[in-house]
Scaffold this active site. Structure first.
Site, PDB file in Angstrom:
ATOM      1  N   ASP A  51       2.428   4.423   3.119  1.00 51.54           N
ATOM      2  CA  ASP A  51       0.777   4.112   3.374  1.00 51.54           C
ATOM      3  C   ASP A  51       0.069   5.433   3.175  1.00 51.54           C
ATOM      4  O   ASP A  51      -1.014   5.317   3.122  1.00 51.54           O
ATOM      5  CB  ASP A  51       0.643   3.462   4.762  1.00 51.54           C
ATOM      6  CG  ASP A  51       1.046   4.540   5.876  1.00 51.54           C
ATOM      7  OD1 ASP A  51       1.697   5.533   5.862  1.00 51.54           O
ATOM      8  OD2 ASP A  51       0.646   3.920   7.066  1.00 51.54           O
ATOM      9  N   SER A  52       0.946   6.543   2.975  1.00 52.75           N
ATOM     10  CA  SER A  52      -0.044   7.794   2.119  1.00 52.75           C
ATOM     11  C   SER A  52      -0.705   7.306   0.916  1.00 52.75           C
ATOM     12  O   SER A  52      -1.499   8.073   0.368  1.00 52.75           O
ATOM     13  CB  SER A  52       0.928   8.765   2.031  1.00 52.75           C
ATOM     14  OG  SER A  52       2.133   8.455   1.315  1.00 52.75           O
ATOM     15  N   ASP A  90       6.189   0.947   3.842  1.00 49.84           N
ATOM     16  CA  ASP A  90       5.523   1.062   5.039  1.00 49.84           C
ATOM     17  C   ASP A  90       4.599  -0.063   5.266  1.00 49.84           C
ATOM     18  O   ASP A  90       3.914  -0.805   4.675  1.00 49.84           O
ATOM     19  CB  ASP A  90       4.267   2.278   5.107  1.00 49.84           C
ATOM     20  CG  ASP A  90       5.076   3.511   5.420  1.00 49.84           C
ATOM     21  OD1 ASP A  90       5.982   3.434   6.095  1.00 49.84           O
ATOM     22  OD2 ASP A  90       4.552   4.588   5.024  1.00 49.84           O
ATOM     23  N   LYS A 120       9.338   0.180   6.805  1.00 46.54           N
ATOM     24  CA  LYS A 120       9.301   1.282   7.364  1.00 46.54           C
ATOM     25  C   LYS A 120       7.942   0.962   8.491  1.00 46.54           C
ATOM     26  O   LYS A 120       6.964   0.609   8.174  1.00 46.54           O
ATOM     27  CB  LYS A 120       9.049   2.629   7.028  1.00 46.54           C
ATOM     28  CG  LYS A 120       8.780   3.629   7.785  1.00 46.54           C
ATOM     29  CD  LYS A 120       9.415   5.148   7.048  1.00 46.54           C
ATOM     30  CE  LYS A 120       7.848   5.726   6.353  1.00 46.54           C
ATOM     31  NZ  LYS A 120       6.909   5.871   7.258  1.00 46.54           N
ATOM     32  N   GLU A 122       5.890   2.797  12.329  1.00 47.11           N
ATOM     33  CA  GLU A 122       5.699   3.971  13.079  1.00 47.11           C
ATOM     34  C   GLU A 122       5.661   3.663  14.516  1.00 47.11           C
ATOM     35  O   GLU A 122       5.082   2.579  15.062  1.00 47.11           O
ATOM     36  CB  GLU A 122       4.354   4.708  12.905  1.00 47.11           C
ATOM     37  CG  GLU A 122       4.360   5.095  11.224  1.00 47.11           C
ATOM     38  CD  GLU A 122       2.803   6.026  11.056  1.00 47.11           C
ATOM     39  OE1 GLU A 122       1.965   6.193  12.183  1.00 47.11           O
ATOM     40  OE2 GLU A 122       2.722   6.372   9.827  1.00 47.11           O
ATOM     41  N   GLU A 189       8.883  13.306  11.359  1.00 50.24           N
ATOM     42  CA  GLU A 189       7.508  14.173  10.872  1.00 50.24           C
ATOM     43  C   GLU A 189       7.292  15.241  11.787  1.00 50.24           C
ATOM     44  O   GLU A 189       7.006  14.957  12.629  1.00 50.24           O
ATOM     45  CB  GLU A 189       6.604  13.131  10.267  1.00 50.24           C
ATOM     46  CG  GLU A 189       5.639  13.848   9.494  1.00 50.24           C
ATOM     47  CD  GLU A 189       4.678  12.832   9.025  1.00 50.24           C
ATOM     48  OE1 GLU A 189       4.661  11.591   8.751  1.00 50.24           O
ATOM     49  OE2 GLU A 189       3.572  13.468   8.225  1.00 50.24           O
TER      50      GLU A 189
HETATM   51  O1  KIV Z   1       3.403   7.354   4.284  1.00 49.70           O
HETATM   52  C1  KIV Z   1       4.203   8.253   3.902  1.00 49.70           C
HETATM   53  O2  KIV Z   1       4.206   8.856   2.745  1.00 49.70           O
HETATM   54  C2  KIV Z   1       5.130   8.726   4.846  1.00 49.70           C
HETATM   55  C3  KIV Z   1       5.882   9.885   4.709  1.00 49.70           C
HETATM   56  C4  KIV Z   1       5.223  10.835   5.049  1.00 49.70           C
HETATM   57  C5  KIV Z   1       7.016  10.009   5.362  1.00 49.70           C
HETATM   58  O3  KIV Z   1       5.347   7.964   6.044  1.00 49.70           O
END
Ligand code: KIV
Length: 271
Positions: A51-52, A90, A120, A122, A189
């Site tokens: 989600d980056s 994510d 994934k 959090e 992280e």
């Molecule tokens: O969203 C992302 O890029 C991440 C990484 C920093 C692990 O979760």
């Protein structure tokens, strides 16, 4: 023979076998077809559609605004490019924290509409019911602990997490809970290297670090950071493997100059 050399398709089982053999796992983010294709051809083990994308692709300050529809668009583009790597997606902010059935519905949309292999999310014990629900549908889940960017408004800053013993203890308990649930891996992280090492040795699933030192089972970086496309972000853990922003700007400046000077197109470049 190293496992990663033998494998035609990386699965969650391949990743656990790599941990068992002590082979490090290489993971990077990607959000589109063209970059994902290059990463896969280069032999990356895991591609994270992170989600980056909210920061890197859309220019938002945090990861909070990106939607499930946006993530599905990015993930489907990545999956179309990939033959070998495991693609993990994510779940974006707000699509799994509410209740386990909502979380399952979000995960099912990702799996059905993108063709990815895993999701994934959090958090630790506070989201364990959602993790269980998603896993019960046969969807592989990866956890993410330590600095969890979707909680940035709770933390207030992006500084190193779990430096105090109470937060470190909670992180260890969360990792054990995720592993016990059946998650196939966890991203840690920006936490102290020693703590990341302890967690890695305490569970039998792969631990992938970003800013978590070298005693973990693998590493992940944001592609645009490690290629030097992004410029503003320079945490200590980030190794830049290229200065692509300089090369791209240079190429674009050459093109502008050629157009302006009538050097492009030349006779061979026209019909
Ligand atoms: O969203 C992302 O890029 C991440 C990484 C920093 C692990 O979760």
């Amino acid at each position: 023979m190293a496992l990663h050399k033998n494998v035609k398709r990386v699965t969650t089982h391949v990743l656990s076998a790599m941990k068992l053999k002590g082979e490090k796992i290489a993971m990077l983010t990607a959000y589109d077809y063209s970059y994902a294709r290059l990463l896969d051809q280069a032999g990356i083990d895991v591609i994270l559609v992170g989600d980056s994308a909210s920061n890197v692709m859309a220019g938002y300050e945090t990861t909070l605004p990106i939607t499930l529809d946006h993530m599905i668009y990015h993930a489907a583009s990545v999956v179309r490019a990939v033959n070998r790597a495991l693609v993990v997606v994510d779940l974006p902010f707000g699509t799994y924290q509410g209740n386990p059935m909502g979380a399952l519905a979000s995960a099912i949309r990702i799996m059905k509409e993108t063709g990815a292999s895993a999701i994934k999310l959090e958090g630790g014990e506070e989201i364990i019911e959602s993790v269980d629900r998603i896993l019960s549908a046969g969807i592989p889940v990866m956890g993410h602990l330590g600095l969890t960017p979707q909680s940035i408004h709770k933390f207030g800053t992006y500084v190193v997490r779990a430096t105090e013993s109470d937060e470190a203890e909670k992180l260890k308990k969360d990792a054990l809970a995720l592993a016990k649930s059946g998650c196939f891996g966890i991203v840690l992280e920006k936490i102290p290297a020693k703590l990341a090492g302890e967690v890695t040795r305490s569970v039998n699933i792969p631990i992938i670090g970003i800013g978590a030192g070298s005693e973990v089972d693998g590493q992940v970086l944001v592609l645009h950071d490690m290629l030097g496309i992004t410029q503003e972000f320079s945490p200590r853990f980030l190794r830049r493997y290229h200065n692509l922003q300089m090369e791209i700007k240079g190429a674009v400046q050459n093109y502008i100059e050629d157009v302006r000077s009538r050097n492009f197109p030349n006779e061979k470049e026209q019909y």
